[in-house]
Design an enzyme around this catalytic site. Sequence first.
Site, PDB file in Angstrom:
ATOM      1  N   LYS A 245       8.212   5.873 -10.813  1.00 38.33           N
ATOM      2  CA  LYS A 245       8.605   7.044 -10.006  1.00 38.33           C
ATOM      3  C   LYS A 245       8.760   8.281 -10.886  1.00 38.33           C
ATOM      4  O   LYS A 245       8.287   9.371 -10.529  1.00 38.33           O
ATOM      5  CB  LYS A 245       9.901   6.727  -9.264  1.00 38.33           C
ATOM      6  CG  LYS A 245       9.770   5.565  -8.265  1.00 38.33           C
ATOM      7  CD  LYS A 245      11.038   5.320  -7.501  1.00 38.33           C
ATOM      8  CE  LYS A 245      12.118   4.680  -8.341  1.00 38.33           C
ATOM      9  NZ  LYS A 245      11.786   3.304  -8.757  1.00 38.33           N
TER      10      LYS A 245
ATOM     11  N   GLY B  81      11.391   0.546 -12.226  1.00 38.20           N
ATOM     12  CA  GLY B  81      10.291   0.350 -13.160  1.00 38.20           C
ATOM     13  C   GLY B  81       8.903   0.497 -12.592  1.00 38.20           C
ATOM     14  O   GLY B  81       7.925   0.110 -13.242  1.00 38.20           O
TER      15      GLY B  81
ATOM     16  N   GLU C 145       7.408 -30.799 -17.275  1.00 39.02           N
ATOM     17  CA  GLU C 145       6.563 -29.644 -16.960  1.00 39.02           C
ATOM     18  C   GLU C 145       5.199 -30.061 -16.411  1.00 39.02           C
ATOM     19  O   GLU C 145       4.671 -29.413 -15.504  1.00 39.02           O
ATOM     20  CB  GLU C 145       6.392 -28.759 -18.197  1.00 39.02           C
ATOM     21  CG  GLU C 145       7.686 -28.177 -18.753  1.00 39.02           C
ATOM     22  CD  GLU C 145       8.485 -27.398 -17.709  1.00 39.02           C
ATOM     23  OE1 GLU C 145       7.876 -26.864 -16.755  1.00 39.02           O
ATOM     24  OE2 GLU C 145       9.714 -27.329 -17.848  1.00 39.02           O
TER      25      GLU C 145
END
Length: 537
Positions: free
Chosen positions: A107, A104, A359
């Site tokens: 290339k 990804g 969290e």
Amino acid sequence: MLLLTLLVVTIILGMVLISNWSDWKQEETPQGRTNLVGAGGGGNGGSNQVEVRQEDRKTFEDVAGCEEAIEELKVVKKKIGRPRLYKIFGAPVPSGVMLYGPPGTGKTLLARALAGEVGGHFEAMSGSQFVEMYVGVGAKRVREAYAKARAAARKSGRISIIFIDEIDAIAKKRGNGDGGGDKEYEQTLNELLVQMNGFGNHGLVLTMAATNRLDILDEAILRPGRFDVKVKVPKPDKKGRAQIYGVYLKKLKIVLPDGTPEEKEAAHAKLLDDLARRSHDFSGAEIEGAIKNAATIAVERRFGDVTEDLTDADMEKYGDMAIITVDDLNEGVDKMAYGTQIKSRVRTDKERWATAVHEIGHAAIPQALAGDPVNRITIVMTDKALGLMDSSPAEGERYDWTDEQFLLRLKTMLAGRAAEKILLAKISTGASNDFERASTLARQMVGVYGMSKEFGVKSLPLDQHGFPVSKVGEILLDKFNQAWGNLIDQMERETDEVIEKHRAQIEHCAKALFEEETLTGDEFRRLWQESAPSQAV
């Protein structure tokens, strides 16, 4: 005797004619009427080819985030355009260019950009298209592809480019197998080596290839004379990600705050910087996916109830309304990074509160101990997590880690459970992945990076989970296990102390997260400062 000799010569000539007939026939086929990109191997009457529309052609202007790779290919372009100049210095046009790097990273796009810059015939195919069960089929397809490329180059007067994606399918290191599959594989690779070596090419064909694993390719294909140029295409850094976002956003209508042109330009630059920071470790393909997510969200928000497709007459009208907001872009990035929101499942308030405390506990460590700034905290459940806290280095990228940074990371991983234990007087299963990652990092610190005084600078071969992969003596193994176990225990004690010290701030921020479900990094820092003891007097 003379008749026998003539008969033998005739048979040999006939065999040569038959074996080369397909190549000669291919070269005689008219080329250049349309610029074609082969979607499959040759020899199928063009049924596996698609026409490249003018708007699909790429140049280096369409590529961003990999400046070093672009510069390398610009030199290749110069060699193609001025071959005599480079040849007298002993630097001829390369026969091959190998692009390698993670999936990804662009290339294939780079290969298309070079082809667009050169303007010649471009044939794109996958390595798997040459792999066949029957011996000789793959080699025949290689010959046909190169014959077609040479014919197109002679027709247009410009060099042709053959691009082979996932070349490791046909160019892995060769073994000693005797099966038909091995023979077919080796024949295909040998034919590719022969074609690249220049027999009949005379500067007519440039071979480009892409792989994610350069280390598994056969040495013969990597030597000079085959793939002379090897270009690494890594994941983009923060600056590169901002450039990639800039390329995509140029084609979209983005809503920005009103102001002078200078203010709008500054707002646009800040947007790119924010998106790049929140897309930490994204590849170019993932950034493209985030933009597509944002576009889909924008369409659903405005025209989700439209049941019929647009007519040609509607295209211009709706084109003016194809506007994407900053919130759409942020949601698109979040979906790519954190997964799709799960709205069908309803959690109790007790579960949501526990997730909020968990969290905020994670976020408390970098905030209290001057770690990597928090980007976002959410308790919105996705297909990847019940909630999450995201932070990234302020400098954008970090290429070298210190023991202090690793220790801070360990505390951050352990802080979710610590906050549940101290504020809620309970523990849950939600921290299991945190412990797994913390244990892996602790083992790597001890056995790989030499960051343990107890174990010293000894090195052990560890797998991806941090466990020894070879036989280790019992005494050394016991010392290793004791060292990383003591490290985790020490980090747990220090993490509990930080959570207890900032208990009131964690609870204040958790209440806001419980109500809002999502907090930005700036919102979290503001809430943290509001509830700081020095300001509570």
